[in-house]
Design a protein around this motif. Structure first.
Motif, PDB file in Angstrom:
ATOM      1  N   GLN A   1       7.562  -1.419  -6.855  1.00 46.26           N
ATOM      2  CA  GLN A   1       7.694  -1.123  -8.006  1.00 46.26           C
ATOM      3  C   GLN A   1       9.057  -1.233  -8.538  1.00 46.26           C
ATOM      4  O   GLN A   1       9.582  -1.632  -9.483  1.00 46.26           O
ATOM      5  CB  GLN A   1       6.899   0.026  -8.524  1.00 46.26           C
ATOM      6  CG  GLN A   1       6.937   0.184 -10.114  1.00 46.26           C
ATOM      7  CD  GLN A   1       6.248   1.425 -10.459  1.00 46.26           C
ATOM      8  OE1 GLN A   1       5.949   2.291  -9.629  1.00 46.26           O
ATOM      9  NE2 GLN A   1       6.235   1.526 -11.738  1.00 46.26           N
ATOM     10  N   ASN A   2      10.093  -0.531  -7.644  1.00 41.77           N
ATOM     11  CA  ASN A   2      11.524  -0.476  -7.869  1.00 41.77           C
ATOM     12  C   ASN A   2      12.020  -1.984  -7.842  1.00 41.77           C
ATOM     13  O   ASN A   2      12.815  -2.210  -8.579  1.00 41.77           O
ATOM     14  CB  ASN A   2      12.191   0.259  -6.926  1.00 41.77           C
ATOM     15  CG  ASN A   2      11.880   1.812  -7.236  1.00 41.77           C
ATOM     16  OD1 ASN A   2      11.453   2.328  -8.109  1.00 41.77           O
ATOM     17  ND2 ASN A   2      11.723   2.584  -6.151  1.00 41.77           N
TER      18      ASN A   2
ATOM     19  N   PHE B   1       1.626   5.056  -0.504  1.00 42.27           N
ATOM     20  CA  PHE B   1       2.356   5.149  -1.693  1.00 42.27           C
ATOM     21  C   PHE B   1       3.758   4.796  -1.852  1.00 42.27           C
ATOM     22  O   PHE B   1       4.364   4.294  -2.719  1.00 42.27           O
ATOM     23  CB  PHE B   1       1.922   6.755  -2.176  1.00 42.27           C
ATOM     24  CG  PHE B   1       2.239   6.808  -3.734  1.00 42.27           C
ATOM     25  CD1 PHE B   1       1.620   6.461  -4.536  1.00 42.27           C
ATOM     26  CD2 PHE B   1       3.591   7.962  -3.750  1.00 42.27           C
ATOM     27  CE1 PHE B   1       2.207   6.876  -6.038  1.00 42.27           C
ATOM     28  CE2 PHE B   1       4.080   8.216  -5.285  1.00 42.27           C
ATOM     29  CZ  PHE B   1       3.200   7.839  -6.254  1.00 42.27           C
ATOM     30  N   GLY B   2       4.572   5.263  -0.730  1.00 41.60           N
ATOM     31  CA  GLY B   2       5.767   4.814  -0.950  1.00 41.60           C
ATOM     32  C   GLY B   2       6.242   3.402  -0.891  1.00 41.60           C
ATOM     33  O   GLY B   2       7.206   2.852  -1.288  1.00 41.60           O
TER      34      GLY B   2
ATOM     35  N   ASN C   1       5.765   2.375  -4.432  1.00 40.43           N
ATOM     36  CA  ASN C   1       7.181   2.784  -5.138  1.00 40.43           C
ATOM     37  C   ASN C   1       8.143   1.846  -4.688  1.00 40.43           C
ATOM     38  O   ASN C   1       9.008   1.321  -5.660  1.00 40.43           O
ATOM     39  CB  ASN C   1       7.365   4.103  -4.830  1.00 40.43           C
ATOM     40  CG  ASN C   1       6.524   5.173  -5.337  1.00 40.43           C
ATOM     41  OD1 ASN C   1       5.715   4.749  -6.289  1.00 40.43           O
ATOM     42  ND2 ASN C   1       6.450   6.359  -4.716  1.00 40.43           N
ATOM     43  N   LYS C   2       8.060   1.320  -3.477  1.00 43.44           N
ATOM     44  CA  LYS C   2       9.522   0.191  -3.227  1.00 43.44           C
ATOM     45  C   LYS C   2       9.117  -1.046  -3.834  1.00 43.44           C
ATOM     46  O   LYS C   2      10.249  -1.661  -4.523  1.00 43.44           O
ATOM     47  CB  LYS C   2       9.540   0.198  -1.636  1.00 43.44           C
ATOM     48  CG  LYS C   2      10.515  -0.700  -1.320  1.00 43.44           C
ATOM     49  CD  LYS C   2      10.501  -0.722   0.441  1.00 43.44           C
ATOM     50  CE  LYS C   2      11.722  -1.664   0.643  1.00 43.44           C
ATOM     51  NZ  LYS C   2      11.715  -1.799   2.259  1.00 43.44           N
TER      52      LYS C   2
END
Length: 272
Positions: free
Chosen positions: A36-37, A29-30, A33-34
């Motif tokens: 997506q950023n 999940f991390g 997120n990376k």
């Protein structure tokens, strides 16, 4: 990492397997997120570019689209890989999932069994009711068949003969009753005998040698026949043949009644 973990007991294995899966999921999940950023940052930089670089940006966008399409095709050809390859962890998680599924299936089986038992009871009662109705139907059908068979045997001639036989039986019974009544009246209510001794007053009331008196049974028969033959005019005219004591006895005991306008007429009292 998770590949090197060993568990001495099944409960500890299950708890550790969950922990390992959660850690692995959080790591993935991390990473998402990376990525997506980075995509959001790239979109922001593109929005802040100058308009004279639009053509260059479109070219880069087309190139990026081609690269993404190629990467998509590559991902579609790849087979998914498990997050964990440790057989102990996978076995523990699989056992827990199967146990949960087994419990749910047991609950469904229990409910289905209860419903099946209830339906069996209803079916048994309905079968008993159906059997009773069939017995009643068979009995009624047999009775109807017998009656139809009897009706087929009875002809019009047979019905007439049976009716005549019943009428003759009633006539015989009526004649017997009338004879019995006549005998009783003759025995207990005889006509006066002129040879009997008595006072002058009794002889005067009981006898007139020149008059042919009729017995009490004949008086009652005349009253009855008159009522049946002419019910609209049931009165009988009395004369010297009606012995006055018997006439008065019938009137006083409610067997006969006088005409309201002619005291010489009497009729049989209405007993219905």
């Amino acid at each position: 990492m998770a590949q090197d973990i060993r568990f001495p007991q099944s409960s500890e294995v299950t708890g550790t397997a969950k922990s390992v899966l959660l850690d692995e999921c959080e790591e993935q999940f991390g990473l998402l997120n990376k990525l997506q950023n980075e995509i959001i940052l790239a979109d922001t930089e593109c929005n802040d570019a100058e308009s004279n670089e639009l053509f260059f940006f479109c070219e880069q966008a087309v190139n990026g689209l081609n690269a993404i399409t190629a990467e998509l095709e590559q991902w579609q050809e790849m087979e998914p890989k498990l997050l964990l390859t440790n057989p102990d962890v996978l076995l523990a998680v699989g056992k827990e999932e199967l146990q949960r599924l087994n419990n749910q299936l047991k609950m469904v089986l229990s409910c289905s069994q209860a419903r099946l038992d209830a339906l069996k009871g209803i079916l048994k009662r309905e079968q008993t009711w159906l059997a009773d109705k069939k017995d009643v139907l068979n009995a009624v059908s047999d009775r109807v068949s017998k009656l139809q068979h009897e009706n087929e045997k009875l002809s019009e001639h047979g019905v007439l003969l049976d009716m005549k036989r019943k009428i003759n039986n009633l006539k015989d019974y009526h004649s017997g009753l009338m004879e019995t009544l006549s005998d009783v009246l003759a025995e207990h209510f005889p006509l006066p005998d002129p040879r009997e001794n008595g006072t002058k007053k009794k002889r005067a009331a009981a006898y007139d040698a020149e008059v042919n008196l009729i017995p009490l049974s004949e008086i009652i028969e005349k009253l009855t026949n008159k009522t049946l033959e002419t019910p609209h005019d049931p009165y009988v005219t009395t004369d010297d043949t009606f012995w006055q004591p018997y006439t008065e006895m019938l009137l006083r005991n409610g067997v006969a009644t006088r005409h309201p306008d002619d005291c010489s007429k009497i009729r049989l009292e209405m007993f219905f």
